[in-house]
Design a protein around this motif. Structure first.
Motif, PDB file in Angstrom:
ATOM      1  N   HIS A 188       0.990  -0.836   0.113  1.00 30.55           N
ATOM      2  CA  HIS A 188      -0.356   0.064  -0.229  1.00 30.55           C
ATOM      3  C   HIS A 188       1.090   1.373   0.345  1.00 30.55           C
ATOM      4  O   HIS A 188       1.296   1.287   0.986  1.00 30.55           O
ATOM      5  N   ALA A 189       0.622   1.529  -1.296  1.00 27.86           N
ATOM      6  CA  ALA A 189       1.917   3.228  -1.675  1.00 27.86           C
ATOM      7  C   ALA A 189       0.815   4.088  -2.364  1.00 27.86           C
ATOM      8  O   ALA A 189       0.576   3.417  -3.974  1.00 27.86           O
ATOM      9  N   GLY A 190       0.727   5.452  -2.254  1.00 28.11           N
ATOM     10  CA  GLY A 190       0.262   5.622  -3.725  1.00 28.11           C
ATOM     11  C   GLY A 190       1.335   6.452  -5.046  1.00 28.11           C
ATOM     12  O   GLY A 190       1.392   5.831  -6.153  1.00 28.11           O
ATOM     13  N   ALA A 191       2.625   6.078  -4.835  1.00 30.78           N
ATOM     14  CA  ALA A 191       3.698   6.426  -5.085  1.00 30.78           C
ATOM     15  C   ALA A 191       5.140   6.323  -4.878  1.00 30.78           C
ATOM     16  O   ALA A 191       5.547   6.559  -3.266  1.00 30.78           O
ATOM     17  N   ALA A 192       6.103   5.087  -4.920  1.00 39.82           N
ATOM     18  CA  ALA A 192       7.233   4.287  -4.448  1.00 39.82           C
ATOM     19  C   ALA A 192       8.732   5.434  -5.294  1.00 39.82           C
ATOM     20  O   ALA A 192       8.339   5.301  -6.931  1.00 39.82           O
ATOM     21  N   ALA A 228      -4.209   4.769   0.061  1.00 33.99           N
ATOM     22  CA  ALA A 228      -3.655   4.978  -0.470  1.00 33.99           C
ATOM     23  C   ALA A 228      -4.387   2.948  -0.564  1.00 33.99           C
ATOM     24  O   ALA A 228      -4.284   1.806  -0.889  1.00 33.99           O
ATOM     25  N   SER A 240      -6.153   5.102  -5.753  1.00 33.34           N
ATOM     26  CA  SER A 240      -5.048   5.182  -6.376  1.00 33.34           C
ATOM     27  C   SER A 240      -4.759   6.610  -6.812  1.00 33.34           C
ATOM     28  O   SER A 240      -5.798   7.171  -6.966  1.00 33.34           O
ATOM     29  N   GLY A 241      -4.326   7.257  -6.917  1.00 33.26           N
ATOM     30  CA  GLY A 241      -3.140   8.847  -8.068  1.00 33.26           C
ATOM     31  C   GLY A 241      -3.979   8.482  -9.569  1.00 33.26           C
ATOM     32  O   GLY A 241      -4.182   8.011  -9.972  1.00 33.26           O
ATOM     33  N   LYS A 267      -5.953  -1.292  -6.592  1.00 36.02           N
ATOM     34  CA  LYS A 267      -5.080  -0.053  -6.619  1.00 36.02           C
ATOM     35  C   LYS A 267      -4.091   0.312  -7.550  1.00 36.02           C
ATOM     36  O   LYS A 267      -3.245  -1.269  -7.636  1.00 36.02           O
ATOM     37  N   ARG A 268      -3.580   1.369  -7.937  1.00 38.29           N
ATOM     38  CA  ARG A 268      -2.281   1.432  -8.335  1.00 38.29           C
ATOM     39  C   ARG A 268      -1.065   1.753  -7.238  1.00 38.29           C
ATOM     40  O   ARG A 268      -1.424   2.340  -6.861  1.00 38.29           O
ATOM     41  N   THR A 269       0.218   1.527  -8.093  1.00 41.42           N
ATOM     42  CA  THR A 269       1.059   1.667  -7.425  1.00 41.42           C
ATOM     43  C   THR A 269       1.805   2.533  -8.444  1.00 41.42           C
ATOM     44  O   THR A 269       2.841   1.259  -9.077  1.00 41.42           O
ATOM     45  N   THR A 270       2.399   4.493  -8.519  1.00 45.94           N
ATOM     46  CA  THR A 270       3.710   3.918 -10.002  1.00 45.94           C
ATOM     47  C   THR A 270       4.437   4.007  -9.145  1.00 45.94           C
ATOM     48  O   THR A 270       4.998   4.526  -7.850  1.00 45.94           O
ATOM     49  N   TRP A 271       6.236   4.033  -9.855  1.00 47.68           N
ATOM     50  CA  TRP A 271       6.734   4.298  -9.363  1.00 47.68           C
ATOM     51  C   TRP A 271       8.318   4.451 -10.204  1.00 47.68           C
ATOM     52  O   TRP A 271       8.191   4.711 -11.381  1.00 47.68           O
TER      53      TRP A 271
END
Lengths: 431, 431
Positions: free
Chosen positions: A344-348, A375, A379-380, B388-392
């Protein structure tokens, strides 16, 4: 700033308190916003003119004056220094490329007599709210408008308040780069009302996105259903997972880059090295001595900042999943392996050379991200916010013969006779 | 029932009235629901036991008794007639297959020194609300739970009220087929509160889906933010576009299949053949004489039904896009060509042998769809509701060197100095 250690007896209680920390202050503006929306619905452009004079302290000559002309855009864009224009263009190019790669494919499943499918389509029209004055961020214009354009939205109408009549040229340049089709000098709840319900001068849209103050957020809540809205963003946050091999100053600036947004922002360092945590804390204090936004960043760090010392990266991943942060930096020897444990994280942001700030501007992924532990399920911003799906079924008489009887059985079980009859009456024609 | 013709002078005004027709009746239950949620947050299972005794007229022996046991599930499932069990299984298999085909792919874009990506992940836990009593639809259990299971959600907790203690065996069978992991005999706002906040007996979830009455809808609204929710469904609706070659009785039953859901449901025929419209109207009246739910279906048809006669299919497509119906049947010679002109519809059914009712049960696509013109921007339930999406971003020192300076320029333009410094301090190390 709080300091926690997973080896301490009180850790779990302290961490729970961190999770439950209320950082949002919601002003009670429901009634004021409802009044503004009703006024715009009833009186249209006339209401927009009055509200603009009252809240933005300038008086448009007519409804037509609310619209920014192409000539005004030209003048504004020409005034931008070359370096900034080039930086905006690089950002736009990268954001567009990343979002293009997200575009989904249609689905079609064929079997004898029955074809089922899923077709993606773009929204017709989108409204983009852009805050005015100091908080007018050209990067947010790119991040909100480009996914809409990539998705194929043909009308992107932007509303931006111009306090005292002043336009931000960089915001206009970003709007032009991002393919915004209309720009209106209208802000606040009245802009949201106009985008949702339409006036003579502003045609209604299907979805409204973009950040705003408490009035804008409440207006979006109130028009939801009539149009789609994006999620209401809370204060920004970052978790930095870092080992002792990093430069404490780098990590300190990463923490402060979140903290400088807002006194309610939250920056958390998770490390396996207690001495490194001390070094980062010291580097934060040093950086605050010279940082222009030290008042804001210092308040955020003092109230909501945290250093969390863990035994190992397994613990770090576990705690991060509970925090479900908007932004996550992973500055360890093998960042991809640790990222693999994050659910679980929005963006890494992976590695020691990947500060979150490059994601705010130029990396390509969106900087509009889920905050406040959402998150876990949200999602973003992406092209998916500007697309919708239509599913479809095509059946022949034979195809209906194959699956229709089961539908009749279930319709009868649910007591919906016309449902069953609408199938059965066609089955009767089967040989 | 209204009758409109695009050749009539008053058509546009009449069609606008049809578009703006208010079909929802929203009861004012905000305060009652807020009280129930506060009670469940404060007292947990004790509150659930009291509220269940009060609203569902049975008294659970303890909190443990709220949970349906595996043995109870076995007994219920064993009691189901074989034909119904087989129909449920066919439906589950087809729904699962269609939703599996929707699963999206991760994105990864590599360039020298910078990799950007988008990773899809499932939610950890989902709550599924199922109405009790007569409106307990096993098909809805399949439609809500299967996309979650296909998405990879590991915990699917279902809450269903059992008025007077009575469980619906077919609902339990659907839950088992769909991979629901926990079933609780709790309903109303208290079930939503328990799923969102957790009690000793019910662990909290990340998102709550499923239909419910005004209390359930308001409770979902109030817990939104704490957890994700699906959209609040309004009354059902269908547009049938049909030429004069169809059997009027088929079309009449398709219209009545929507109308029998709810007096607020809406059924609209769009045809290029005025005589056919008459025939369908007559067939509706005939069918209403024998239909078990004629009271409901007749009221819906009288109040909200409409026959719209158009010049050609171009007009039909245009009007349908303005209606953006939840369900659309296209019964013309070339349904795919006409479907190609439709931009806004929740689900489409192509051809003369494809009644909407097969989509309610067995076709494969989801029957939880956007109502009330929201298909302009919203979509039916799908695996995307449970992902859900995580962008990186991953950057090397060289990669940061390539795009970092533009980020510094934009951060300075926005007055966010720590953002700029967090990048610049790392660029200083570049050769």
């Amino acid at each position: 700033m709080k300091r926690l250690d997973t080896r301490d007896a009180g850790f779990e209680a302290a961490f729970r308190a961190l999770l439950d920390e209320a950082r949002e202050t919601t002003a009670k503006v429901d009634a004021a916003v409802a009044g503004i929306i009703a006024d715009v619905r009833a009186r249209g452009d006339a209401a927009l003119l009055e509200l603009t004079a009252r809240f933005d302290r300038w008086t448009p000559a007519s409804a037509a004056a609310l619209r920014v002309t192409a000539a005004e855009m030209d003048v504004a864009v020409a005034a931008i220094p070359e370096e900034r224009r080039a930086a905006l263009e690089l950002a736009a190019k990268r954001i567009e490329k990343f979002h293009r790669a997200q575009m989904p494919r249609d689905v079609e499943l064929s079997e004898p007599g029955i074809v089922t499918g899923l077709r993606w389509g773009a929204l017709d029209a989108v409204g983009l709210y852009v805050p005015g004055g100091k908080a007018a961020y050209p990067s947010s214009v790119l991040m909100n408008a480009l996914p809409a354009r990539v998705a194929g939205v043909s009308r992107i109408a932007m509303c931006v308040p111009t306090p005292d009549g002043v336009l931000n040229p960089l915001v206009l340049a970003a709007a032009r780069l991002a393919g915004v089709t209309e720009v209106f000098r209208v802000g606040g709840a009245q802009a949201v009302a106009a985008l949702a319900w339409g006036t003579d001068g502003i045609a209604p849209v299907d979805r409204i996105v973009g950040p705003g103050n408490a009035y804008v957020a409440e207006a979006k809540r109130q028009v939801f259903g009539r149009v789609g809205i994006d999620s209401i963003a809370g204060p920004s946050e970052v978790v930095v997972i870092a080992d002792g091999s990093n430069d404490p100053r780098h990590v300190a600036l990463d923490l402060l880059a979140q903290a400088e947004h807002d006194e309610a922002a939250q920056s958390i360092l998770v490390t396996d090295d207690a001495g490194f945590a001390d070094d980062v804390a010291a580097a934060v204090e040093r950086a605050l001595r010279t940082l222009p936004r030290a008042m804001i960043a210092g308040a955020s760090w003092a109230r909501h900042g945290a250093l969390v010392v863990v035994r190992d990266w397994e613990e770090a991943a576990e705690l991060t999943n509970r925090l479900a942060p908007e932004h996550l930096q992973i500055m360890v020897a093998d960042p991809r392996a640790l990222f693999g444990r994050i659910r679980h994280a929005g963006a890494a942001f992976l590695g020691r050379w990947c500060p979150e700030a490059i994601g705010d501007y130029v990396a390509g992924p969106n900087h509009v991200l889920p905050t406040g532990r959402t998150a876990r399920f949200a999602s973003g911003l992406s092209v998916f916010d500007f697309l919708k799906r239509t599913t479809w079924v095509e059946a022949s008489e034979q195809g209906l013969g194959a699956i229709g009887p089961a539908a009749v059985t279930l319709a009868e079980a649910e007591g919906l006779d016309a449902h069953g009859l609408s199938v059965a009456v066609r089955l009767a024609h089967n040989p």
